[in-house]
Design a protein around this motif. Structure first.
Motif, PDB file in Angstrom:
ATOM      1  N   ARG A 103      48.249  39.193  39.657  1.00  0.00           N
ATOM      2  CA  ARG A 103      47.435  40.406  39.520  1.00  0.00           C
ATOM      3  C   ARG A 103      47.976  41.343  38.436  1.00  0.00           C
ATOM      4  NH1 ARG A 103      44.111  43.477  43.878  1.00  0.00           N
ATOM      5  NH2 ARG A 103      43.615  45.355  42.736  1.00  0.00           N
ATOM      6  N   TYR A 125      40.020  38.907  40.882  1.00  0.00           N
ATOM      7  CA  TYR A 125      40.387  40.191  40.301  1.00  0.00           C
ATOM      8  C   TYR A 125      40.456  39.978  38.801  1.00  0.00           C
ATOM      9  CZ  TYR A 125      43.193  44.476  39.681  1.00  0.00           C
ATOM     10  OH  TYR A 125      43.665  45.713  39.318  1.00  0.00           O
ATOM     11  N   PRO A 186      46.495  38.218  46.260  1.00  0.00           N
ATOM     12  CA  PRO A 186      46.862  38.559  44.888  1.00  0.00           C
ATOM     13  C   PRO A 186      47.273  40.009  44.740  1.00  0.00           C
ATOM     14  CG  PRO A 186      44.494  38.295  45.078  1.00  0.00           C
ATOM     15  CD  PRO A 186      45.102  37.869  46.381  1.00  0.00           C
ATOM     16  N   SER A 187      46.871  40.882  45.657  1.00  0.00           N
ATOM     17  CA  SER A 187      47.218  42.300  45.513  1.00  0.00           C
ATOM     18  C   SER A 187      48.703  42.543  45.713  1.00  0.00           C
ATOM     19  CB  SER A 187      46.408  43.148  46.502  1.00  0.00           C
ATOM     20  OG  SER A 187      46.713  42.749  47.820  1.00  0.00           O
TER      21      SER A 187
END
Length: 192
Positions: A103, A125, A186-187
């Motif tokens: 990310r 994202y 992914p955050s």
């Protein structure tokens, strides 16, 4: 009286030749049709709809190098490059698919003035960024889990909405190339 008519016919013929010659120097009209909404064949590099690539780059028969594979475990992989068929072989479009996604890479695009991509794939994202020095150059990154899809429109078609083309293009190719990727928060991943 026949001489003036013959002279006028000759002048008219010359004028028509000059008009035709001048029109040949004009660049061809830009096709502003929207990109297709479905990724229909024929394909370049296995997954790139040829019709979309033509509209984005304005080049009918680019030189195509590479291949992209569908995801199996984590993601597909490969690189696809489209090049100008004449002259300096300028790179028109490059698509890279790999498992190097985090990310933080998307966050870097955003810090550098990029715009966030709309939702294209679940848990995806992404962002795109325009080159301030080249009107038709735009790059995008889309990350889902470890999968990363990079698209670099090195030479888009002048007169088209290159940013709109980039988003529409990602909507065409990303679902097939990234949907096999398992989501892995992914955050929580950072870095560049």
């Amino acid at each position: 009286m026949k001489k003036p008519v013959a002279g006028m016919a000759g002048l008219l013929a010359c004028a028509l030749i000059l008009i035709a010659a001048c029109q040949q120097d004009r660049p061809p009209a830009v096709d502003t049709a929207p990109l297709p909404s479905a990724a229909d064949p024929p394909y370049l590099c296995n997954h790139v709809p040829e019709a979309a690539a033509r509209l984005m780059t304005g080049v009918r028969d680019p030189i195509v190098v590479g291949t992209l594979t569908e995801p199996r475990d984590e993601a597909g992989h490969g690189t696809c490059g489209l090049y100008q068929p004449e002259g300096e072989r300028v790179q028109l479009l490059r698509i890279t698919l790999d498992t190097g996604g985090i990310r933080g890479q998307v966050d870097e695009y955003l810090k550098d003035g990029g715009k966030p991509l709309p939702a294209i794939v679940p848990d995806g994202y992404g962002a795109y960024i325009k080159d301030p020095e080249q009107e038709t150059h735009i790059a995008a990154i889309l990350v889902r889990g470890k999968a990363r899809l990079l698209v670099d429109l090195g030479h888009g078609s002048t007169g088209r909405d290159n940013a709109g083309d980039m988003v529409a293009f990602l909507k065409l190719i990303a679902p097939k190339l990234l949907t096999g990727t398992p989501s892995s928060s992914p955050s929580q991943k950072t870095g560049s």
